[in-house]
Write a protein that holds these residues in place. Sequence first.
Motif, PDB file in Angstrom:
ATOM      1  N   PRO A   1      16.675  -8.038  12.289  1.00 56.85           N
ATOM      2  CA  PRO A   1      15.760  -9.155  12.540  1.00 56.85           C
ATOM      3  C   PRO A   1      14.339  -8.704  12.847  1.00 56.85           C
ATOM      4  O   PRO A   1      13.372  -9.380  12.462  1.00 56.85           O
ATOM      5  N   GLN A   2      14.186  -7.573  13.509  1.00 60.08           N
ATOM      6  CA  GLN A   2      12.845  -7.088  13.823  1.00 60.08           C
ATOM      7  C   GLN A   2      12.118  -6.592  12.573  1.00 60.08           C
ATOM      8  O   GLN A   2      10.890  -6.676  12.492  1.00 60.08           O
ATOM      9  N   VAL A   3      12.859  -6.069  11.597  1.00 58.05           N
ATOM     10  CA  VAL A   3      12.233  -5.699  10.316  1.00 58.05           C
ATOM     11  C   VAL A   3      11.645  -6.947   9.671  1.00 58.05           C
ATOM     12  O   VAL A   3      10.481  -6.970   9.233  1.00 58.05           O
ATOM     13  N   LEU A   4      12.429  -8.008   9.594  1.00 58.44           N
ATOM     14  CA  LEU A   4      11.959  -9.239   8.975  1.00 58.44           C
ATOM     15  C   LEU A   4      10.806  -9.841   9.768  1.00 58.44           C
ATOM     16  O   LEU A   4       9.852 -10.369   9.184  1.00 58.44           O
ATOM     17  N   ALA A   5      10.871  -9.746  11.096  1.00 59.70           N
ATOM     18  CA  ALA A   5       9.785 -10.268  11.930  1.00 59.70           C
ATOM     19  C   ALA A   5       8.493  -9.514  11.673  1.00 59.70           C
ATOM     20  O   ALA A   5       7.405 -10.110  11.664  1.00 59.70           O
ATOM     21  N   ALA A   6       8.581  -8.199  11.444  1.00 58.07           N
ATOM     22  CA  ALA A   6       7.388  -7.400  11.176  1.00 58.07           C
ATOM     23  C   ALA A   6       6.725  -7.826   9.870  1.00 58.07           C
ATOM     24  O   ALA A   6       5.494  -7.884   9.767  1.00 58.07           O
ATOM     25  N   VAL A   7       7.541  -8.145   8.865  1.00 61.89           N
ATOM     26  CA  VAL A   7       6.989  -8.608   7.588  1.00 61.89           C
ATOM     27  C   VAL A   7       6.381  -9.992   7.754  1.00 61.89           C
ATOM     28  O   VAL A   7       5.281 -10.272   7.262  1.00 61.89           O
ATOM     29  N   ARG A   8       7.071 -10.872   8.463  1.00 57.67           N
ATOM     30  CA  ARG A   8       6.552 -12.223   8.664  1.00 57.67           C
ATOM     31  C   ARG A   8       5.232 -12.212   9.430  1.00 57.67           C
ATOM     32  O   ARG A   8       4.342 -13.032   9.183  1.00 57.67           O
ATOM     33  N   ALA A   9       5.090 -11.279  10.368  1.00 55.35           N
ATOM     34  CA  ALA A   9       3.886 -11.206  11.190  1.00 55.35           C
ATOM     35  C   ALA A   9       2.760 -10.430  10.521  1.00 55.35           C
ATOM     36  O   ALA A   9       1.652 -10.352  11.063  1.00 55.35           O
ATOM     37  N   GLY A  10       3.026  -9.836   9.346  1.00 58.54           N
ATOM     38  CA  GLY A  10       2.014  -9.053   8.662  1.00 58.54           C
ATOM     39  C   GLY A  10       1.844  -7.650   9.212  1.00 58.54           C
ATOM     40  O   GLY A  10       0.903  -6.940   8.836  1.00 58.54           O
ATOM     41  N   GLU A  11       2.767  -7.234  10.079  1.00 52.20           N
ATOM     42  CA  GLU A  11       2.706  -5.876  10.624  1.00 52.20           C
ATOM     43  C   GLU A  11       3.195  -4.845   9.614  1.00 52.20           C
ATOM     44  O   GLU A  11       2.955  -3.654   9.763  1.00 52.20           O
ATOM     45  N   ALA A  12       3.893  -5.315   8.597  1.00 52.57           N
ATOM     46  CA  ALA A  12       4.329  -4.476   7.477  1.00 52.57           C
ATOM     47  C   ALA A  12       4.200  -5.302   6.207  1.00 52.57           C
ATOM     48  O   ALA A  12       4.328  -6.532   6.233  1.00 52.57           O
ATOM     49  N   ASP A  13       3.921  -4.616   5.097  1.00 55.05           N
ATOM     50  CA  ASP A  13       3.807  -5.320   3.821  1.00 55.05           C
ATOM     51  C   ASP A  13       5.177  -5.686   3.263  1.00 55.05           C
ATOM     52  O   ASP A  13       5.337  -6.723   2.614  1.00 55.05           O
TER      53      ASP A  13
END
Length: 302
Positions: free
Chosen positions: A33-45
């Motif tokens: 879930p934190q991987v997906l949250a990082a993408v949703r937040a723009g912290e990862a492409d």
Amino acid sequence: MTRIAYFGPQGTFTEQAARTFGEAEFISVETVPQVLAAVRAGEADYGCVPVENSVGGAVTATMDALAEDSPLIAIGEVILPVRFSILVRPGTQAEDIKTIASFPHGLTQVRQWTAENLPNAREVVTTSTAAAAAQVYDGEYDAAVSAPVAALHYPLEEFATDVADVRNAVTRFLLLSQPAALPAPTGSDRTSLAVVIAHDEPGSLASTLSELALRGINLTRIESRPLRGLYGEYRFYLDFDGHVAEQRVADALAALHRSSRQVRFLGSYPKADGSPSEPMPKNSDDDYAAARAWVTRIQEGR
């Protein structure tokens, strides 16, 4: 530089999968879930997560996380063969191993080997295969079922390597992004959906699947997960051949959108195995175009 978040600390199969998508800055994240949250937040492409294993089945953490919060789409996949190393602290002997730790799918895939070689070892579930290696290094557990690459990141010894109860076991990983322009159709494509149907209507699941069958679409995977807090109601995850840019697939999605309580598009992307996703006879884009033209002529009185 492109940033790819991946599930697990350094040394996981997911890191190995993420690296197949090209040069990038790789960011390790503790949970799916934190991987997906990082993408949703723009912290990862992009985010790289496991979705299914040929032995352990679906990775439910990924399925649940894809269905919640703002949508993400899969733009690629990779399939990796699964071979584990059993990592221990230097000097550890078989009789010293009382606990063996790993991610649930890792434990599942070496259970027979463990029973034969470490019959007195108790299984312990960790958040990832690499986390198990780190905890062995810290002295919390005696052995870790890990990806071989973990030995490069942690000063542990290989008690055994190339371990797998099923020699042809593989894990499938998805590369996820925020909704954007889709990869172009390749003729070897997969489309993924999450569908919530009307659970109290007889034949509702059969009707959902018939929308694919009527258009000659090959369903390759179906999984169900309970809707949180709603006993007896489920979300169905569908993978099938084809790309949403094809009329047969777009037509099926439109029909499902009309008939289902909820449909979430999870992506159309090239298949890792390169197998063809060609339409059945009478279901090509040309066939749809010819049929539309015929109806138009009727409507216009020609």
